[in-house]
Design a protein around this motif. Sequence first.
Motif, short mmCIF file in Angstrom:
data_model
loop_
_atom_site.label_atom_id
_atom_site.label_comp_id
_atom_site.label_asym_id
_atom_site.label_seq_id
_atom_site.Cartn_x
_atom_site.Cartn_y
_atom_site.Cartn_z
N GLU A 1 2.00 9.46 12.21
CA GLU A 1 2.11 10.30 11.01
C GLU A 1 0.80 10.32 10.23
O GLU A 1 0.36 11.35 9.74
CB GLU A 1 3.25 9.81 10.11
CG GLU A 1 4.62 10.14 10.68
CD GLU A 1 5.77 9.66 9.81
OE1 GLU A 1 6.92 9.95 10.17
OE2 GLU A 1 5.52 8.98 8.78
N GLU A 2 0.17 9.15 10.12
CA GLU A 2 -1.11 9.08 9.37
C GLU A 2 -2.17 9.92 10.09
O GLU A 2 -2.96 10.61 9.45
CB GLU A 2 -1.62 7.64 9.23
CG GLU A 2 -0.64 6.59 8.71
CD GLU A 2 -0.18 6.79 7.29
OE1 GLU A 2 -0.42 7.86 6.70
OE2 GLU A 2 0.47 5.87 6.75
N GLN A 3 -2.17 9.84 11.40
CA GLN A 3 -3.16 10.61 12.17
C GLN A 3 -2.94 12.11 11.98
O GLN A 3 -3.90 12.87 11.82
CB GLN A 3 -3.11 10.24 13.66
CG GLN A 3 -3.73 8.86 13.93
CD GLN A 3 -3.40 8.32 15.31
OE1 GLN A 3 -2.37 8.66 15.89
NE2 GLN A 3 -4.24 7.45 15.84
N GLN B 1 7.17 11.46 3.42
CA GLN B 1 6.84 10.74 4.65
C GLN B 1 6.50 9.27 4.34
O GLN B 1 6.89 8.37 5.07
CB GLN B 1 5.62 11.42 5.25
CG GLN B 1 5.53 11.37 6.74
CD GLN B 1 4.40 12.26 7.23
OE1 GLN B 1 3.30 12.26 6.66
NE2 GLN B 1 4.64 13.01 8.28
N THR B 2 5.79 9.07 3.25
CA THR B 2 5.37 7.72 2.85
C THR B 2 6.57 6.84 2.52
O THR B 2 6.58 5.65 2.83
CB THR B 2 4.39 7.81 1.66
OG1 THR B 2 3.28 8.63 2.05
CG2 THR B 2 3.86 6.44 1.26
N GLU B 3 7.61 7.44 1.94
CA GLU B 3 8.84 6.68 1.65
C GLU B 3 9.43 6.16 2.96
O GLU B 3 9.88 5.01 3.05
CB GLU B 3 9.86 7.57 0.93
CG GLU B 3 9.51 7.77 -0.54
CD GLU B 3 10.37 8.82 -1.23
OE1 GLU B 3 11.13 9.54 -0.53
OE2 GLU B 3 10.27 8.93 -2.46
N GLY C 1 0.83 -1.21 0.00
CA GLY C 1 0.00 0.00 0.00
C GLY C 1 0.86 1.25 0.00
O GLY C 1 0.66 2.16 -0.82
N GLU C 2 1.83 1.31 0.89
CA GLU C 2 2.69 2.51 0.99
C GLU C 2 3.47 2.69 -0.32
O GLU C 2 3.62 3.80 -0.80
CB GLU C 2 3.66 2.40 2.18
CG GLU C 2 3.00 2.29 3.55
CD GLU C 2 2.27 3.55 4.02
OE1 GLU C 2 2.09 4.50 3.22
OE2 GLU C 2 1.85 3.57 5.19
N ARG C 3 3.94 1.59 -0.87
CA ARG C 3 4.72 1.70 -2.12
C ARG C 3 3.84 2.19 -3.27
O ARG C 3 4.28 3.00 -4.09
CB ARG C 3 5.35 0.35 -2.48
CG ARG C 3 6.59 0.05 -1.63
CD ARG C 3 7.17 -1.31 -1.98
NE ARG C 3 8.39 -1.57 -1.21
CZ ARG C 3 8.95 -2.78 -1.10
NH1 ARG C 3 8.38 -3.82 -1.70
NH2 ARG C 3 10.05 -2.94 -0.41
N TYR D 1 -8.14 4.37 6.03
CA TYR D 1 -7.82 2.95 5.77
C TYR D 1 -6.51 2.58 6.47
O TYR D 1 -6.43 1.56 7.16
CB TYR D 1 -7.70 2.74 4.24
CG TYR D 1 -7.42 1.33 3.82
CD1 TYR D 1 -8.44 0.50 3.34
CD2 TYR D 1 -6.13 0.81 3.86
CE1 TYR D 1 -8.17 -0.79 2.93
CE2 TYR D 1 -5.86 -0.49 3.46
CZ TYR D 1 -6.88 -1.29 2.98
OH TYR D 1 -6.62 -2.56 2.59
N GLU D 2 -5.51 3.45 6.28
CA GLU D 2 -4.19 3.15 6.85
C GLU D 2 -4.22 3.16 8.38
O GLU D 2 -3.58 2.33 9.03
CB GLU D 2 -3.17 4.18 6.35
CG GLU D 2 -2.84 4.02 4.88
CD GLU D 2 -1.68 4.89 4.46
OE1 GLU D 2 -0.67 4.34 4.01
OE2 GLU D 2 -1.78 6.12 4.60
N ILE D 3 -4.94 4.11 8.95
CA ILE D 3 -5.03 4.21 10.41
C ILE D 3 -5.63 2.92 10.99
O ILE D 3 -5.11 2.34 11.94
CB ILE D 3 -5.83 5.47 10.83
CG1 ILE D 3 -4.98 6.71 10.57
CG2 ILE D 3 -6.28 5.40 12.29
CD1 ILE D 3 -5.73 8.04 10.65
FE LIG Z 1 1.11 5.90 4.84
#
Ligand SMILES: [Fe+2]
Length: 176
Positions: free
Chosen positions: A140-142, A48-50, A18-20, A110-112
């Motif tokens: 970070e997602e929050q 941040q996602t990396e 998902g992150e990729r 979704y990620e949280i």
């Molecule tokens: Fe993320």
Amino acid sequence: MQTAHELFIHGLADMLSGERQLIDALATQAENATNPQLKKAVTSHRTQTEKQAERLEQAFKSIGEAPEDTECKGIKGLIQEYQTFAEEEDPSQDILDTFTIGAAMKVETYEIDAYNELIDLARSMKHSRAVKLLQQNLKEEQATLKKLKGFQKKIKPERTGHEEIDSRRSRTRRAA
Ligand SMILES: [Fe+2]
């Protein structure tokens, strides 16, 4: 699949995928965004996602497993939904910005949920290093979701669509 360990690995692989996928998708979304603050926020979220993907790789290693990624169909669907809208609805720039914020919020939610679930599993197996890494991603997602909520309040479509109806009404009145 029989064990919590396997379920945990599956969840980590899902989120790594998902992150990729998001690293690529966020580049497109940053390019499409016109509001300068939104553009900047999407770009920094990409960086941040990396780091989040790297933390997931570390989480695998922390439990003696090699990082793997299994296509995350949930994130894939959310990305596709954005792309289809951007390509097929011919949105004006302000409408696309508004849609981008909503689409990004769906991804964060979704990620949280996914990270909360993984943290729970990791805790139950006493994988403390993995718990810490996943908690960093969750925080970070929050924070991103909070930032997006702020944008949602500020960035609105320029035209409500009501002015067309109102002017039609006044024309009818004048004619009468
Ligand atoms: Fe993320």
